[in-house]
Design an enzyme around this catalytic site. Structure first.
Site, PDB file in Angstrom:
ATOM      1  N   ASP A 265       0.588  -1.239  -0.008  1.00 45.56           N
ATOM      2  CA  ASP A 265      -0.076  -0.094   0.085  1.00 45.56           C
ATOM      3  C   ASP A 265       0.908   1.253   0.029  1.00 45.56           C
ATOM      4  O   ASP A 265       2.086   1.281   0.083  1.00 45.56           O
ATOM      5  CB  ASP A 265      -1.049   0.032   1.170  1.00 45.56           C
ATOM      6  CG  ASP A 265      -2.197   0.795   0.694  1.00 45.56           C
ATOM      7  OD1 ASP A 265      -2.089   1.614  -0.060  1.00 45.56           O
ATOM      8  OD2 ASP A 265      -3.285   0.697   1.569  1.00 45.56           O
TER       9      ASP A 265
HETATM   10  C1  BGC Z   1      -5.187   3.122  -0.089  1.00 44.86           C
HETATM   11  C2  BGC Z   1      -5.369   2.141  -1.006  1.00 44.86           C
HETATM   12  C3  BGC Z   1      -5.294   2.764  -2.436  1.00 44.86           C
HETATM   13  C4  BGC Z   1      -3.541   3.397  -2.310  1.00 44.86           C
HETATM   14  C5  BGC Z   1      -3.576   4.160  -3.792  1.00 44.86           C
HETATM   15  C6  BGC Z   1      -3.846   3.791  -0.242  1.00 44.86           C
HETATM   16  O1  BGC Z   1      -3.689   5.125   0.718  1.00 44.86           O
HETATM   17  O2  BGC Z   1      -4.990   2.503   1.324  1.00 44.86           O
HETATM   18  O3  BGC Z   1      -6.514   1.636  -0.952  1.00 44.86           O
HETATM   19  O4  BGC Z   1      -5.105   1.734  -3.297  1.00 44.86           O
HETATM   20  O5  BGC Z   1      -3.669   4.268  -1.529  1.00 44.86           O
HETATM   21  O6  BGC Z   1      -4.246   5.268  -3.867  1.00 44.86           O
END
Ligand code: BGC
Length: 727
Positions: A265
């Site tokens: 993530d």
């Molecule tokens: C979120 C994810 C997301 C990623 C990319 C993160 O902060 O937890 O769900 O896919 O950002 O935007």
């Protein structure tokens, strides 16, 4: 491209090229334009221009022309001609926005969910996207957590059905097709259970709970062929998922046989230092690599560490190559080596965005996902009458919901517009002031509303949350509506109006304070682009409400977490015994349970039949031998009302003699059927060994013979039960 060609490519790459292939950046970084959307520790990383030119993937860049331009420039400079893979959060639609995932779950309609995902893939792919970070299959029990809106809800089986449907919709049979995108199941694992509902907080649970409740939905997506898995921010058993060998190697790769790509993530590889499991980027890089983390999103741990770790002998080139190969394999399966632009098409984009066909699906899914919680004879509304409409969401386009990708509020059908399409001048609006800025509440316009509504017997009040109050980083400790929103409802009621409350929220809220003064309550969630039309369809009875809750509604915040598939205690609260498991000031049961939802008709269940083949057990109950055939159960469902409607017949099972405690009920199947007035149908289910099995304390999925309760009915608290001894 052949596998051997990919292997040769990997062999030809330098360590810097490999580390950057394993890194996802945003386009601002790549194109040397301004950095956008930076959160977390990303700001601190500085990549050299040369390194940046080898990045393997781009996050959150949108639009066919822009993506084609970046890809072209990148490939012109690229030594190995490995195309970039563009990934984005296309969560519930690209430009046409469908209801939020929690709402979609409430439709109990896998075909429609799949259809919405497939249309989303068309739009996203035309806009140049190759991979979407969806579905999110985190099981959720705590509405204080803002991200419950992204999940299908509190049930593992249903979350798995929804996740698999989305994967099929996004990827289709052939993910290299121009109108398809790769899907990424997230957030692996158990991100949905942060302590106290506070974002990014610690997750801790037994392995049995993890496996029984939290893992099945991710597994369903893996079984449906999902291309990517995103590791979650949280810890599981005191180890950040980002570097958990237990999760990423043992469960995901070894047990489930997942061959696709794993991505971290946002900046999560860097954050494992904050978790204090790594002192510096070297330790962080080593731990993540050993866990098989293929791609790092938006931080620079791999580029900072891999070369040195190799020199030190802490890691091997094979371990790096394993990750790089999986990234190239993804690009290959997406067809990017043959066509690095895939579906990107500026003309098609224009044709597809918010086209009639996509709007139609969005409207249908929105209507099917709304849940009628209360109706004291006020709905459906009659078309000729003068109706009042008030509330901060009444005339606002901000009903798309958080994570609405490239959705535009100007494309969305407001509630006012939807109702006016039906009522014309008979719709009177007042106190429709939208929320402004950071303020959580609206101004107090009740006097103006009373004045405007003097000729209205019925008032529709559109209340709820702001979009940004839901989704990531939107945890809350107070789940009631803000005071002026509640006041609007109370004042209208106190002045003799019939009040129809429409709730636009990304989570089950504490609606106890407004329930008594609402004659009807429709949980509309965030319904997306066609929200206003879908609301009109429901309010005027053109669609008979059929959504069913997939997350229990608490009576108050103190009751959280409250969910249907909980364990019993040794002192269940069956009477008013003080020394039972209960609260002094609140019942145990939720305000509205899982599976609940009203229609403009009633459904009656009767004649439950269990075709047990094992005669009578020595202790008197009926018995069934599973090896001699599955257990068939059936029930008669009748539409006892005067209009046709769809019902979700639900099958629950309870194991009352497990080697470990088992939930009070577990949803194991459902059927959604439409019945004409007074029509009856027999609904049949087959119970298999797998449906009765669970993870024991040795982490083995086992069937244990014994007594089971089989339940069929309307919702988790309204079922007919039969017991059977199953061997
Ligand atoms: C979120 C994810 C997301 C990623 C990319 C993160 O902060 O937890 O769900 O896919 O950002 O935007």
């Amino acid at each position: 491209m052949e596998r051997k060609d990919l292997l040769n490519l990997v062999k030809d790459m330098t360590i810097t090229e490999k580390a950057m292939q394993m890194t996802q950046l945003n386009s601002g970084m790549i194109c040397h334009t301004q950095l956008t959307n930076l959160t977390g520790p990303f700001r601190e990383w500085s990549f050299t221009d040369e390194q940046v030119e080898h990045a393997g993937s781009i996050l959150a860049t949108r639009g066919a022309e822009e993506i084609m331009r970046i890809q072209k420039e990148y490939l012109e400079k690229s030594k190995h001609k490995i195309p970039l893979v563009f990934m984005d959060d296309v969560i519930h639609g690209y430009r046409t926005i469908y209801p939020i995932p929690l709402a979609q779950g409430c439709s109990f309609d896998a075909d429609l969910i799949e259809q919405a995902a497939s249309e989303t893939a068309k739009e996203a792919s035309a806009a140049g996207i190759h991979v979407t970070f969806s579905p999110m299959a985190d099981l959720v029990r705590d509405p204080r957590w803002g991200r419950v809106m992204e999940s299908p809800g509190e049930d593992p089986y249903l979350a798995g059905v929804a996740a698999a449907a989305m994967v099929r919709g996004y990827q289709g049979e052939d993910v290299s097709a121009k109108d398809k995108v790769g899907a990424c199941i997230k957030h692996f694992a158990a991100y949905g259970q942060p302590e106290g509902g506070r974002e990014y907080n610690t997750v801790d649970m037994s392995r049995g709970v993890l496996r029984d409740f939290y893992l099945p939905a991710y597994k369903a997506a893996v079984d449906a062929g999902v291309e990517l898995v995103m590791a979650s921010f949280n810890t599981v058993e005191r180890v950040p998922a980002t570097c958990s060998q237990y999760l990423l190697r043992q469960i995901l790769r070894e047990e489930w046989g997942f061959k696709g790509m794993v991505i971290s993530d946002f900046a999560a590889m860097d954050e494992i230092m904050n978790h204090c499991v790594a002192a510096d980027a070297y330790e962080a890089g080593e731990k993540c690599l050993k866990a098989g983390m293929d791609m790092e999103m938006m931080s620079g741990v791999y580029i900072a560490s891999l070369e040195k770790l190799l020199e030190e002998g802490a890691i091997t080139m094979d371990e790096i190559d394993e990750c790089v190969l999986r990234i190239l394999e993804l690009k290959n399966r997406l067809g990017l080596f043959e066509n690095p632009y895939k579906g990107a098409d500026p003309e098609l984009e224009k044709e597809l965005f918010c086209c009639d066909a996509h709007r139609e699906t969005a409207r249908k899914l929105a209507a099917e996902s709304m849940v009628l919680l209360k109706n004291e004879g006020v709905l459906p509304l009659q078309e000729g009458k003068t109706i009042g409409l008030a509330g901060p969401l009444a005339s606002s386009g901000r009903i798309l919901g958080a994570w609405s990708c490239d959705g535009r509020i100007e494309d969305s059908i407001t509630i006012e517009r939807g109702l006016r399409n039906v009522l014309g001048d008979k719709l009177v609006t007042a106190a429709t002031t939208e929320f402004f800025g950071e303020a959580i509440d609206i101004p107090d316009d009740t006097e103006a509303a009373l004045e405007a509504f003097k000729d209205c017997e019925i008032c529709v009040v559109a209340v709820g949350e702001k979009e940004w109050e839901t989704g990531e980083a939107a945890s809350k400790t107070v789940l009631t509506l803000p005071p002026n929103q509640e006041k609007l409802i109370h004042t209208l009621k106190a002045n003799g109006k019939k009040v129809v409350t429409l709730l636009f929220t990304g989570r089950p809220m504490d609606i106890t304070p407004i329930l008594g003064d609402s004659d009807a309550v429709l949980q509309a969630w965030f319904p997306g682009t066609e929200g206003g039309n879908a609301i009109a369809d429901i309010l005027f009875g053109r669609v008979n409400p059929c959504g069913r809750l997939t997350m229990s509604f608490p009576r108050n915040v103190g009751q959280i977490p409250v969910y249907y598939n909980c364990y019993n205690t040794g002192r269940p609260n069956v009477s008013d015994d003080k020394y039972s498991s209960r609260y002094l000031d609140c019942p145990n049961a939720p305000l509205y349970p899982f599976g609940y939802g009203l229609s403009y008709t009633q459904f009656a269940y009767s004649d439950m039949k269990l075709e047990a083949n094992g005669g009578t057990h020595p202790r008197g109950m009926q018995a069934h031998e599973l090896d001699a055939g599955t257990l068939k159960v059936s029930v008669k469902v009748k539409n006892a009302g005067a209009v046709s409607g769809a019902v979700v017949a639900q099958l629950y099972i309870r194991d009352v003699s497990g080697s470990v405690v088992r939930p009070l009920k577990e949803l194991k199947g459902y059927q959604k059927l439409t019945l004409q007035p007074q029509e009856e149908q027999i609904v049949e289910f087959e119970i298999t060994k797998e449906m009765l099995s669970f993870y024991n304390n040795d982490e083995k999925f086992v069937f244990e013979p014994g007594l089971f309760e089989i339940m069929l009915g309307n919702h988790a608290e309204d079922v007919i039960t039969e017991s059977v001894w199953i061997r």
